[in-house]
Design an enzyme around this catalytic site. Sequence first.
Site, PDB file in Angstrom:
ATOM      1  N   ASP A 270      -7.846  37.822  26.425  1.00 19.68           N
ATOM      2  CA  ASP A 270      -8.299  37.429  25.100  1.00 19.68           C
ATOM      3  C   ASP A 270      -7.191  36.546  24.524  1.00 19.68           C
ATOM      4  OD1 ASP A 270      -9.388  37.653  22.385  1.00 19.68           O
ATOM      5  OD2 ASP A 270      -7.678  38.996  22.083  1.00 19.68           O
TER       6      ASP A 270
HETATM    7  P1  ADP Z   1     -10.346  36.071  19.899  1.00 21.63           P
HETATM    8  O1  ADP Z   1     -11.431  36.202  20.894  1.00 21.63           O
HETATM    9  O2  ADP Z   1      -9.505  34.865  20.148  1.00 21.63           O
HETATM   10  O3  ADP Z   1      -9.526  37.313  19.737  1.00 21.63           O
HETATM   11  P2  ADP Z   1     -12.156  36.704  17.793  1.00 21.63           P
HETATM   12  O4  ADP Z   1     -13.346  36.859  18.675  1.00 21.63           O
HETATM   13  O5  ADP Z   1     -11.549  37.906  17.192  1.00 21.63           O
HETATM   14  O6  ADP Z   1     -11.051  35.805  18.501  1.00 21.63           O
HETATM   15  O7  ADP Z   1     -12.587  35.730  16.632  1.00 21.63           O
HETATM   16  C1  ADP Z   1     -13.261  34.560  16.930  1.00 21.63           C
HETATM   17  C2  ADP Z   1     -13.409  33.710  15.727  1.00 21.63           C
HETATM   18  O8  ADP Z   1     -14.216  34.393  14.763  1.00 21.63           O
HETATM   19  C3  ADP Z   1     -12.116  33.443  15.042  1.00 21.63           C
HETATM   20  O9  ADP Z   1     -11.481  32.308  15.580  1.00 21.63           O
HETATM   21  C4  ADP Z   1     -12.591  33.190  13.613  1.00 21.63           C
HETATM   22  O10 ADP Z   1     -13.072  31.887  13.498  1.00 21.63           O
HETATM   23  C5  ADP Z   1     -13.745  34.146  13.469  1.00 21.63           C
HETATM   24  N1  ADP Z   1     -13.355  35.424  12.873  1.00 21.63           N
HETATM   25  C6  ADP Z   1     -13.400  36.641  13.449  1.00 21.63           C
HETATM   26  N2  ADP Z   1     -12.991  37.602  12.601  1.00 21.63           N
HETATM   27  C7  ADP Z   1     -12.652  36.976  11.457  1.00 21.63           C
HETATM   28  C8  ADP Z   1     -12.145  37.401  10.199  1.00 21.63           C
HETATM   29  N3  ADP Z   1     -11.890  38.680   9.920  1.00 21.63           N
HETATM   30  N4  ADP Z   1     -11.932  36.462   9.270  1.00 21.63           N
HETATM   31  C9  ADP Z   1     -12.178  35.162   9.525  1.00 21.63           C
HETATM   32  N5  ADP Z   1     -12.639  34.700  10.677  1.00 21.63           N
HETATM   33  C10 ADP Z   1     -12.886  35.582  11.642  1.00 21.63           C
HETATM   34 MG    MG Z   2      -8.256  39.309  19.958  1.00 16.45          MG
END
Ligand code: ADP
Ligand code: MG
Length: 579
Positions: A270
Amino acid sequence: MAAQESFDGLRAYRLDVNVLMTLAAIGAAMIGRWAEGGTLIFLFSLSNTLEHYALERTKSAVRALMDLRPAEARLQIASGTKQVPVEILNVGDLILIKPGEKIPADGQITAGRTTVDRSTFTGESIPVECDVRDEVLAGSLNLSGQITVRVSKRAADTALAAIIHRVEQAQSGRVPTNTFVQWFGQRYTIGVLAGAALFAIVPPLLFDGAWRASSYRSLTLLVVASPCALIISTPAAVLSAIGRAARRGVLFKGGSHLLAIGTVKAIAFDKTGTLTQGRATVTDIHPLNGAGQQDLLALAAAVEAASTHPLAQGIVSTALKKDISIPAVENATTIPGLGASGNVTFKGSSQRILVGNRRMFTAEGFTIDGVVEEAMQRLEEEGKTAVLVGSDRILGVIALEDPPRPLATEISQRLHEVGAHSISMLTGDHRRVAVAMAQRLGIDNVRAELLPEEKADAVMELMREHRRVAVVGDGVNDAPALASATIGIAMGGAKNDVVLETADVVLMSDDLSRLPFAMRLSQRTRRTIVQNLTFALIVIALLLVGTFYGKIPLPLAVVGHEGSTLLVVLNSLRLLWFR
Ligand code: ADP
Ligand code: MG
């Protein structure tokens, strides 16, 4: 101890290795070989103790996993909330549960909406939508929203308590993983006893020979043929390795995971919080449609205060650093992989505020026009994550930067060295940001803009291609991917119970270099087990041949037999110093 156990065994009409060893020791005493008998019992007890220790450790690990119910609940009182032990909760109490936390008691939702993972009860981790008046069960996981629950059962009466009780009852029997060893041990024991009896009786009858010499040889056979070293080969090695790993901050939830991690061919990471530090800071605040910078940050921080996502924490901590007071929020909800929302009371009026990515805003019916898109693209090309803030219209864009972990730049190469062919990045973030980060880290396989279920699909694809796949993640949105992989690995800093629960391995120190370490340790453990088994088999074979030809006296048989058990244990203990 061995005698005690063989007694227990006899009472239960079980013939096992303990009986074998005890008979051998009694026999040794009968023919006046007290010292040999004593040595035999001592060494046998020693290896038994080690085996017990190993089994106890696995049992207590299972028990710890069963302990799914949180010990404390957030009780609502007049002046706010207070942490209290679940035992003192009464029917009718109101408790507050934040997203990512386990539900501490059975009850009914009185405020808020959320999705709940009931896999503890159903075995299926499909999130279930829950609204006011829906029932929730202690031990399930609150995934997305902050909820208030009216307690309907006391701690001792919950559905989970009933399940734990049943499992405890089942466990008070025998450890099921050991049934094969027991089955084998029984057959083997009967075979050896029969052989020893033949040895003792047949030669004197046929050849009219000395009873004493033949019973002596029969006893030697008894001692020689006990498969102690074989039985202890695997648990001794696995236990040592698990102990070693734990001291370096790598927690394995079971021996099978330890053995498996060294064989994975593909690893998927991730991005946010795993390859990056998960400590995002706001770099740009870009108001649109007439909002002010401060107000934009205040509104966003209000909604994010209830979320444990790294981006959320970044927005909140930046607001706090700038001395911006964070307004109150109601019905705060986070949607994994998309964003967060809630009703914020700000400057006298309440409005629904959204913070999230394009996907969330499009799904909510917003159109992202050229001006907004341009602002986001500019920030994303700099490798920053841009999130939208909106109410009835888009209020602006906030950009955050999350630096990579210290070791992230070498991790790809180090994992190649220990046998992982394919390293990929799975992320919910925008493609441009993901590619910029991947290039910096030397990772060539990038899958971006994935929702949690799509991360799991991506893992299934990797599984079809590489068969054994490890996934490393830190957030609630990684849980489905972790569950789909051969081995799910969670960063210990993960604030989220769901991930820690789903993972097979937890990297407590949050240090990526522990990953190649764990893989090498696993590979070394497998090699140690093969060495142990080979050695134990060779010794038994040699001693058996020696006994048949009558060349091996009892003391030597004892030393050979128990000595090989000790050597196997010692060889395994070397893993405790593995670097
Ligand atoms: P990763 O897979 O890189 O850990 P996430 O799946 O947690 O990322 O999040 C993907 C996208 O969703 C983030 O880049 C953001 O744009 C959006 N996102 C997720 N959770 C939040 C939050 N709490 N506030 C704002 N944006 C969020
Ligand atoms: Mg993550």
